[in-house]
Design an enzyme around this catalytic site. Sequence first.
Site, PDB file in Angstrom:
ATOM      1  N   ASP A  54       2.149  -1.587  -4.578  1.00 51.99           N
ATOM      2  CA  ASP A  54       0.737  -1.193  -4.727  1.00 51.99           C
ATOM      3  C   ASP A  54       0.122  -2.034  -5.838  1.00 51.99           C
ATOM      4  O   ASP A  54       0.793  -2.899  -6.420  1.00 51.99           O
ATOM      5  CB  ASP A  54       0.608   0.318  -4.977  1.00 51.99           C
ATOM      6  CG  ASP A  54      -0.674   0.884  -4.360  1.00 51.99           C
ATOM      7  OD1 ASP A  54      -1.769   0.433  -4.755  1.00 51.99           O
ATOM      8  OD2 ASP A  54      -0.582   1.752  -3.474  1.00 51.99           O
ATOM      9  N   THR A  94      -0.025   6.757   3.969  1.00 54.27           N
ATOM     10  CA  THR A  94       0.719   6.206   5.104  1.00 54.27           C
ATOM     11  C   THR A  94       1.925   5.404   4.636  1.00 54.27           C
ATOM     12  O   THR A  94       3.010   5.532   5.202  1.00 54.27           O
ATOM     13  CB  THR A  94      -0.179   5.292   5.967  1.00 54.27           C
ATOM     14  OG1 THR A  94      -1.490   5.813   5.966  1.00 54.27           O
ATOM     15  CG2 THR A  94       0.331   5.202   7.376  1.00 54.27           C
ATOM     16  N   ARG A 126      -1.772  10.287  20.898  1.00 58.82           N
ATOM     17  CA  ARG A 126      -2.824  11.323  20.887  1.00 58.82           C
ATOM     18  C   ARG A 126      -3.174  11.744  22.312  1.00 58.82           C
ATOM     19  O   ARG A 126      -3.262  12.931  22.619  1.00 58.82           O
ATOM     20  CB  ARG A 126      -4.069  10.783  20.159  1.00 58.82           C
ATOM     21  CG  ARG A 126      -3.849  10.738  18.658  1.00 58.82           C
ATOM     22  CD  ARG A 126      -5.036  10.187  17.891  1.00 58.82           C
ATOM     23  NE  ARG A 126      -4.789  10.324  16.455  1.00 58.82           N
ATOM     24  CZ  ARG A 126      -5.272   9.518  15.522  1.00 58.82           C
ATOM     25  NH1 ARG A 126      -6.035   8.485  15.856  1.00 58.82           N
ATOM     26  NH2 ARG A 126      -4.998   9.733  14.250  1.00 58.82           N
ATOM     27  N   GLY A 177       0.142   4.360  -0.468  1.00 54.50           N
ATOM     28  CA  GLY A 177      -0.667   5.580  -0.359  1.00 54.50           C
ATOM     29  C   GLY A 177      -0.023   6.560   0.614  1.00 54.50           C
ATOM     30  O   GLY A 177       1.200   6.574   0.785  1.00 54.50           O
ATOM     31  N   GLY A 195       0.871  -1.179   0.000  1.00 55.90           N
ATOM     32  CA  GLY A 195       0.000   0.000   0.000  1.00 55.90           C
ATOM     33  C   GLY A 195       0.902   1.221   0.000  1.00 55.90           C
ATOM     34  O   GLY A 195       1.509   1.550   1.025  1.00 55.90           O
ATOM     35  N   HIS A 242      -9.284  -0.400  18.412  1.00 49.77           N
ATOM     36  CA  HIS A 242      -9.017   0.929  17.858  1.00 49.77           C
ATOM     37  C   HIS A 242     -10.335   1.542  17.389  1.00 49.77           C
ATOM     38  O   HIS A 242     -10.603   1.669  16.210  1.00 49.77           O
ATOM     39  CB  HIS A 242      -8.042   0.766  16.678  1.00 49.77           C
ATOM     40  CG  HIS A 242      -7.575   2.059  16.098  1.00 49.77           C
ATOM     41  ND1 HIS A 242      -7.082   3.079  16.847  1.00 49.77           N
ATOM     42  CD2 HIS A 242      -7.498   2.482  14.809  1.00 49.77           C
ATOM     43  CE1 HIS A 242      -6.725   4.085  16.056  1.00 49.77           C
ATOM     44  NE2 HIS A 242      -6.973   3.744  14.811  1.00 49.77           N
TER      45      HIS A 242
HETATM   46  N1  APR Z   1      -2.543  -4.454  -2.802  1.00 52.42           N
HETATM   47  C1  APR Z   1      -1.701  -3.424  -2.626  1.00 52.42           C
HETATM   48  N2  APR Z   1      -2.114  -2.166  -2.365  1.00 52.42           N
HETATM   49  C2  APR Z   1      -3.437  -1.947  -2.321  1.00 52.42           C
HETATM   50  C3  APR Z   1      -4.383  -2.981  -2.496  1.00 52.42           C
HETATM   51  C4  APR Z   1      -3.882  -4.293  -2.737  1.00 52.42           C
HETATM   52  N3  APR Z   1      -4.694  -5.320  -2.927  1.00 52.42           N
HETATM   53  N4  APR Z   1      -5.612  -2.443  -2.381  1.00 52.42           N
HETATM   54  C5  APR Z   1      -5.452  -1.125  -2.130  1.00 52.42           C
HETATM   55  N5  APR Z   1      -4.142  -0.819  -2.103  1.00 52.42           N
HETATM   56  C6  APR Z   1      -3.500   0.482  -1.925  1.00 52.42           C
HETATM   57  C7  APR Z   1      -4.242   1.615  -2.622  1.00 52.42           C
HETATM   58  O1  APR Z   1      -4.031   1.581  -4.024  1.00 52.42           O
HETATM   59  C8  APR Z   1      -3.628   2.832  -1.958  1.00 52.42           C
HETATM   60  O2  APR Z   1      -2.490   3.324  -2.635  1.00 52.42           O
HETATM   61  O3  APR Z   1      -3.481   0.887  -0.571  1.00 52.42           O
HETATM   62  C9  APR Z   1      -3.201   2.282  -0.576  1.00 52.42           C
HETATM   63  C10 APR Z   1      -3.915   2.945   0.576  1.00 52.42           C
HETATM   64  O4  APR Z   1      -3.480   4.253   0.639  1.00 52.42           O
HETATM   65  P1  APR Z   1      -4.419   5.506   1.005  1.00 52.42           P
HETATM   66  O5  APR Z   1      -5.714   5.379   0.283  1.00 52.42           O
HETATM   67  O6  APR Z   1      -3.625   6.744   0.810  1.00 52.42           O
HETATM   68  O7  APR Z   1      -4.748   5.269   2.543  1.00 52.42           O
HETATM   69  P2  APR Z   1      -3.843   5.652   3.808  1.00 52.42           P
HETATM   70  O8  APR Z   1      -4.238   7.010   4.291  1.00 52.42           O
HETATM   71  O9  APR Z   1      -2.431   5.371   3.558  1.00 52.42           O
HETATM   72  O10 APR Z   1      -4.423   4.616   4.880  1.00 52.42           O
HETATM   73  C11 APR Z   1      -4.175   3.228   4.722  1.00 52.42           C
HETATM   74  O11 APR Z   1      -4.252   2.754   7.056  1.00 52.42           O
HETATM   75  O12 APR Z   1      -4.764   4.083   8.875  1.00 52.42           O
HETATM   76  C12 APR Z   1      -5.245   3.133   7.977  1.00 52.42           C
HETATM   77  O13 APR Z   1      -7.637   3.598   7.828  1.00 52.42           O
HETATM   78  C13 APR Z   1      -6.407   3.660   7.144  1.00 52.42           C
HETATM   79  O14 APR Z   1      -7.019   1.513   6.250  1.00 52.42           O
HETATM   80  C14 APR Z   1      -6.355   2.728   5.974  1.00 52.42           C
HETATM   81  C15 APR Z   1      -4.855   2.443   5.822  1.00 52.42           C
END
Ligand code: APR
Length: 312
Positions: free
Chosen positions: A36, A16, A156, A14, A12, A180
């Site tokens: 990703d 985080t 927090r 994104g 992932g 959580h």
């Molecule tokens: N394989 C790999 N990556 C994936 C998949 C998958 N099957 N499905 C989704 N993703 C990727 C998305 O494409 C995206 O880039 O996971 C990433 C998630 O990133 P964001 O949408 O930016 O979310 P983010 O703010 O990073 O949060 C991620 O952490 O705190 C928790 O609630 C939050 O569940 C969420 C997670």
Amino acid sequence: MRFKRPKIAIIGAGHTGATIALMVAQKEIGDIVLVDIPDLEMPAKGKALDILQTSPIEKFNVHIIGTANYQEIEHADIVVITAGIARKPGMTREDLIQTNASIIRSVSEHVKCYAPNSYVIVLSNPVDAMTYVCLETTGFSKNRVMGQSGILDTARFNTFIAEALHLSVEDVTSFVLGGHGDEMVPLVSYTYIGGIPLEKMLSKAQIEQLVERTRKGGGEIVELLGNGSAYFAPAASIVKMIEAIVKDKRRVMPVIAYLQGDYHVHNACIGVPVVLGGNGIESVIELHLNEAEQKAFANSVHAVYRTLEYIK
Ligand code: APR
């Protein structure tokens, strides 16, 4: 002699995931693979290259790549799972649980196949349930699969306490346990400021306000951001866990662990204090909880069981 750098895979890429990658790189904890989905392989590669190009400025020596190919996580020491989707308009909480559970199942299958000896840290929400899904799918031993929530929730709580007292965050220590969610349990009786109990420094009403704000801490950020959820503090929390494991620190931290009787919880993953070191969760620390805390903890566990019902 040639020393091996730890390999950290982040699933992932994104908000985080990329922030974790930058922090891991800046601290030179290990080499990084940012994964990703195929549709987002290019952004993952772009973020990795951008971080790599930060290295001559910040002077860190690690390697980092972005990819959609799970083979690249082969032999990873640590896998962090941040993959998932955020709740969209019209989507129920149950829809979100099921969607993210199927994402975590598929990611965990890949982890099992390509990084069978790794320690896995789950961040995707609802994190207590997603940690359970990951543990179940990988079949890894319970010391190797854990979730992050307590370090963030405690941070927090500590932030709000330090602000209320106009004192340094460095002197505030506390513990937030349980799931959580809004039912999490900030342990007031284990909260100290430079060794002085919080209860001696603030009134009951003031403390209750801070506890409530902590419980709603994630939602407060979501509202302020307007799009997406918190990622700086969640990323920093994950990095603390990675460091505790790869540096065998044996730190005492609140971590989501699989419980089989500890704290009277059976067959669920819940936030509790653990010793985190080179073997992952080395042990669970059983704290004595007062009657109100026991009740609040049981309530929080109940909420996690309810979420688990949607995916079991
Ligand atoms: N394989 C790999 N990556 C994936 C998949 C998958 N099957 N499905 C989704 N993703 C990727 C998305 O494409 C995206 O880039 O996971 C990433 C998630 O990133 P964001 O949408 O930016 O979310 P983010 O703010 O990073 O949060 C991620 O952490 O705190 C928790 O609630 C939050 O569940 C969420 C997670």
